[in-house]
Motif scaffolding. Structure first.
Motif, PDB file in Angstrom:
ATOM      1  N   ILE A 137       1.161  -8.290 -11.528  1.00  0.00           N
ATOM      2  CA  ILE A 137       0.108  -7.457 -10.955  1.00  0.00           C
ATOM      3  C   ILE A 137       0.611  -6.017 -10.937  1.00  0.00           C
ATOM      4  O   ILE A 137       1.669  -5.735 -10.370  1.00  0.00           O
ATOM      5  N   TRP A 138      -0.116  -5.158 -11.592  1.00  0.00           N
ATOM      6  CA  TRP A 138       0.196  -3.734 -11.575  1.00  0.00           C
ATOM      7  C   TRP A 138      -0.827  -3.043 -10.692  1.00  0.00           C
ATOM      8  O   TRP A 138      -2.023  -3.360 -10.739  1.00  0.00           O
ATOM      9  N   ALA A 139      -0.369  -2.091  -9.905  1.00  0.00           N
ATOM     10  CA  ALA A 139      -1.261  -1.352  -9.011  1.00  0.00           C
ATOM     11  C   ALA A 139      -1.007   0.135  -9.161  1.00  0.00           C
ATOM     12  O   ALA A 139       0.136   0.576  -9.295  1.00  0.00           O
ATOM     13  N   GLY A 140      -2.089   0.883  -9.158  1.00  0.00           N
ATOM     14  CA  GLY A 140      -1.997   2.335  -9.275  1.00  0.00           C
ATOM     15  C   GLY A 140      -3.148   2.997  -8.552  1.00  0.00           C
ATOM     16  O   GLY A 140      -4.008   2.324  -7.951  1.00  0.00           O
ATOM     17  N   PRO A 141      -3.202   4.332  -8.583  1.00  0.00           N
ATOM     18  CA  PRO A 141      -4.259   5.056  -7.867  1.00  0.00           C
ATOM     19  C   PRO A 141      -5.643   4.548  -8.248  1.00  0.00           C
ATOM     20  O   PRO A 141      -5.956   4.367  -9.427  1.00  0.00           O
ATOM     21  N   SER A 142      -6.463   4.301  -7.241  1.00  0.00           N
ATOM     22  CA  SER A 142      -7.807   3.781  -7.490  1.00  0.00           C
ATOM     23  C   SER A 142      -8.751   4.906  -7.893  1.00  0.00           C
ATOM     24  O   SER A 142      -8.575   6.062  -7.505  1.00  0.00           O
ATOM     25  N   GLY A 143      -9.746   4.533  -8.689  1.00  0.00           N
ATOM     26  CA  GLY A 143     -10.764   5.482  -9.113  1.00  0.00           C
ATOM     27  C   GLY A 143     -12.136   5.018  -8.688  1.00  0.00           C
ATOM     28  O   GLY A 143     -12.291   4.008  -7.973  1.00  0.00           O
ATOM     29  N   ALA A 144     -13.147   5.746  -9.128  1.00  0.00           N
ATOM     30  CA  ALA A 144     -14.524   5.394  -8.776  1.00  0.00           C
ATOM     31  C   ALA A 144     -14.848   3.989  -9.266  1.00  0.00           C
ATOM     32  O   ALA A 144     -14.602   3.646 -10.420  1.00  0.00           O
ATOM     33  N   GLY A 145     -15.387   3.171  -8.392  1.00  0.00           N
ATOM     34  CA  GLY A 145     -15.785   1.823  -8.748  1.00  0.00           C
ATOM     35  C   GLY A 145     -14.682   0.791  -8.654  1.00  0.00           C
ATOM     36  O   GLY A 145     -14.945  -0.408  -8.796  1.00  0.00           O
ATOM     37  N   LEU A 205       5.624   9.285   2.391  1.00  0.00           N
ATOM     38  CA  LEU A 205       5.088   9.516   1.060  1.00  0.00           C
ATOM     39  C   LEU A 205       3.617   9.916   1.161  1.00  0.00           C
ATOM     40  O   LEU A 205       2.903   9.439   2.059  1.00  0.00           O
ATOM     41  N   PRO A 206       3.120  10.753   0.259  1.00  0.00           N
ATOM     42  CA  PRO A 206       1.683  11.045   0.243  1.00  0.00           C
ATOM     43  C   PRO A 206       0.897   9.743   0.033  1.00  0.00           C
ATOM     44  O   PRO A 206       1.277   8.905  -0.779  1.00  0.00           O
ATOM     45  N   GLU A 207      -0.179   9.594   0.774  1.00  0.00           N
ATOM     46  CA  GLU A 207      -0.935   8.340   0.703  1.00  0.00           C
ATOM     47  C   GLU A 207      -1.985   8.378  -0.398  1.00  0.00           C
ATOM     48  O   GLU A 207      -2.680   9.379  -0.580  1.00  0.00           O
ATOM     49  N   HIS A 208      -2.087   7.263  -1.155  1.00  0.00           N
ATOM     50  CA  HIS A 208      -3.240   7.080  -2.039  1.00  0.00           C
ATOM     51  C   HIS A 208      -3.603   5.601  -2.080  1.00  0.00           C
ATOM     52  O   HIS A 208      -2.748   4.720  -1.925  1.00  0.00           O
ATOM     53  N   ALA A 209      -4.894   5.349  -2.228  1.00  0.00           N
ATOM     54  CA  ALA A 209      -5.392   3.977  -2.298  1.00  0.00           C
ATOM     55  C   ALA A 209      -5.019   3.361  -3.640  1.00  0.00           C
ATOM     56  O   ALA A 209      -4.923   4.046  -4.666  1.00  0.00           O
ATOM     57  N   LEU A 210      -4.827   2.040  -3.639  1.00  0.00           N
ATOM     58  CA  LEU A 210      -4.401   1.324  -4.832  1.00  0.00           C
ATOM     59  C   LEU A 210      -5.500   0.405  -5.364  1.00  0.00           C
ATOM     60  O   LEU A 210      -6.188  -0.273  -4.596  1.00  0.00           O
ATOM     61  N   ALA A 211      -5.653   0.396  -6.674  1.00  0.00           N
ATOM     62  CA  ALA A 211      -6.411  -0.623  -7.382  1.00  0.00           C
ATOM     63  C   ALA A 211      -5.409  -1.447  -8.174  1.00  0.00           C
ATOM     64  O   ALA A 211      -4.289  -1.006  -8.439  1.00  0.00           O
ATOM     65  N   ALA A 212      -5.763  -2.673  -8.562  1.00  0.00           N
ATOM     66  CA  ALA A 212      -4.791  -3.547  -9.222  1.00  0.00           C
ATOM     67  C   ALA A 212      -5.420  -4.281 -10.403  1.00  0.00           C
ATOM     68  O   ALA A 212      -6.625  -4.523 -10.440  1.00  0.00           O
TER      69      ALA A 212
END
Length: 290
Positions: A32-40, A142-149
Motif C-alpha cells: 500500500i502506497w500513500a501520498g498527498p490526497s487530491g480532489a476526489g 511535520l507539516p500535515e497533509h491528508a493521505l490517499a492510498a
C-alpha cells in the motif's frame, strides 16, 4: 489473493510454464502506497500534524515525533499484507536517536488504536515545539497533509535490476530458472500501471536501500551472525543467505521520509506478530542517506 490469481492466469495465457509463473509469483508482493490526497480521493490518514490519541493516553516516548497515521478500514487491501481491518495505526520516530541503535523500539512506536476508542487530538508536548536534532534545525512537528492510498506490485531489486550476482546462492539458482523474467515483469507493469504519484508512506512490499548503506535485512543478518561468534570469513560467506531468509521473516510495516532530508524510517515486523497485532515487537531501522 485475487491479484495473485489474476497474475497467474494472465501469465499462463501467455504460454509461460505454470511452475515458472509460481516461482515468480512467490517473489511478487503487493504494498500500500500513500501520498498527498487530491480532489476526489478517499482520505485514508494523515502525514505529519498532531496525532489523535486515546483519551487519557500520554504522547508516546519522551516524547517521540509523530510521523503519521492511517485508518485501517479506509485503506485498500493488499494481498498478503495482514494489516488490521479497522482501527488506526499511528507511527512515531525520533530519527536521530534511533539511528544510533539497531534494532530498537526505544525511539520508535507503532500504536494500534482499536475502532470505537474515544480519541482526541494531542496537544504539542510542552518544550518540544522547536527541534528534534542537535545537528540540524528540524521542527518537532511535520507539516500535515491528508493521505490517499493505492496498491502497488513490488518485486525484489534483483528481479527489477536483472542482477542476482551479489545475492544468495538460492536466489541465483532461482534467477537462472526464470527464463521468462522479462515477460513476467512486463506483465506486472501491464496489469498494474504506475500511477506516477508522490508516495510519502509505504506499507508492505520490500525494503528499499537508502544511500550507500546496507538494507535492514543485511544489517540484521550481520548482527545475528556476529552475535553467534561466527568467524569473519564464514560470516561473509553466510551473510547473503541469512539476509535473504530474513526478508521472509520480517515485513516492512512502514517506510517513510522524516523531517530531516538525511534520514529515512523503516519499521519491520514479523508476519505472525502483524497478524496477532503485536506491534510492540516491531523493529525500527532508521537509515542515513549519505
Amino acid at each position: 489473493m485475487q491479484r495473485y490469481e489474476r497474475f497467474r492466469g494472465a501469465a499462463v495465457d501467455l504460454g509461460i510454464p505454470r511452475d515458472e509463473v509460481d516461482k515468480f509469483a512467490h517473489q511478487l508482493r503487493f504494498a500500500i502506497w500513500a501520498g498527498p490526497s487530491g480532489a476526489g480521493d478517499r482520505v485514508v490518514g494523515q502525514f505529519g500534524g498532531l496525532p489523535r490519541l486515546p483519551v487519557g493516553v500520554a504522547w508516546p516516548g519522551d516524547p517521540l515525533p509523530f510521523i503519521g497515521s492511517v485508518d485501517c478500514a479506509a485503506l485498500p487491501r493488499a494481498d498478503g499484507l495482514d494489516l488490521p481491518e479497522d482501527g488506526s495505526l499511528l507511527f512515531f520516530l525520533h530519527h536521530e536517536e534511533d539511528m544510533e541503535e539497531h534494532p530498537t523500539t526505544e525511539f520508535s512506536r507503532v500504536l494500534h488504536v482499536p475502532a470505537g476508542t474515544e480519541t482526541e487530538v494531542a496537544p504539542p508536548p510542552p518544550g518540544h515545539d522547536t527541534r528534534t536534532s542537535f545537528h540540524e534545525e528540524v521542527p518537532f512537528l511535520l507539516p500535515e497533509h491528508a493521505l490517499a492510498a493505492w496498491v502497488r506490485p513490488v518485486l525484489p531489486e534483483w528481479i527489477v535490476d536483472r542482477d542476482a550476482d551479489s545475492e544468495a546462492d538460492s536466489v541465483k539458482r532461482l534467477y537462472d530458472e526464470l527464463k521468462h523474467v522479462d515477460g513476467l515483469c512486463a506483465l506486472v507493469e501491464d496489469l498494474w500501471p504506475d500511477q506516477d504519484r508522490s508516495c510519502t508512506l509505504r506499507l508492505g512490499g520490500y525494503g528499499r536501500g537508502i544511500g550507500g548503506q546496507d538494507d535492514p535485512w543485511t544489517q540484521m543478518a550481520f548482527d545475528d551472525l556476529d552475535g553467534r561468534g561466527t568467524a569473519r570469513e564464514e560470516l561473509f560467506r553466510l551473510l547473503p543467505e541469512e539476509a535473504h531468509r530474513l526478508t521472509r521473516d520480517w515485513v516492512p510495516l512502514a517506510q517513510f521520509p522524516t523531517a530531516s532530508e538525511f534520514y529515512h524510517g523503516c519499521f519491520l515486523i514479523g508476519p505472525d506478530d502483524l497478524a496477532a497485532r503485536r506491534f510492540d515487537r516491531m523493529r525500527s531501522f532508521t537509515m542515513f542517506t549519505e
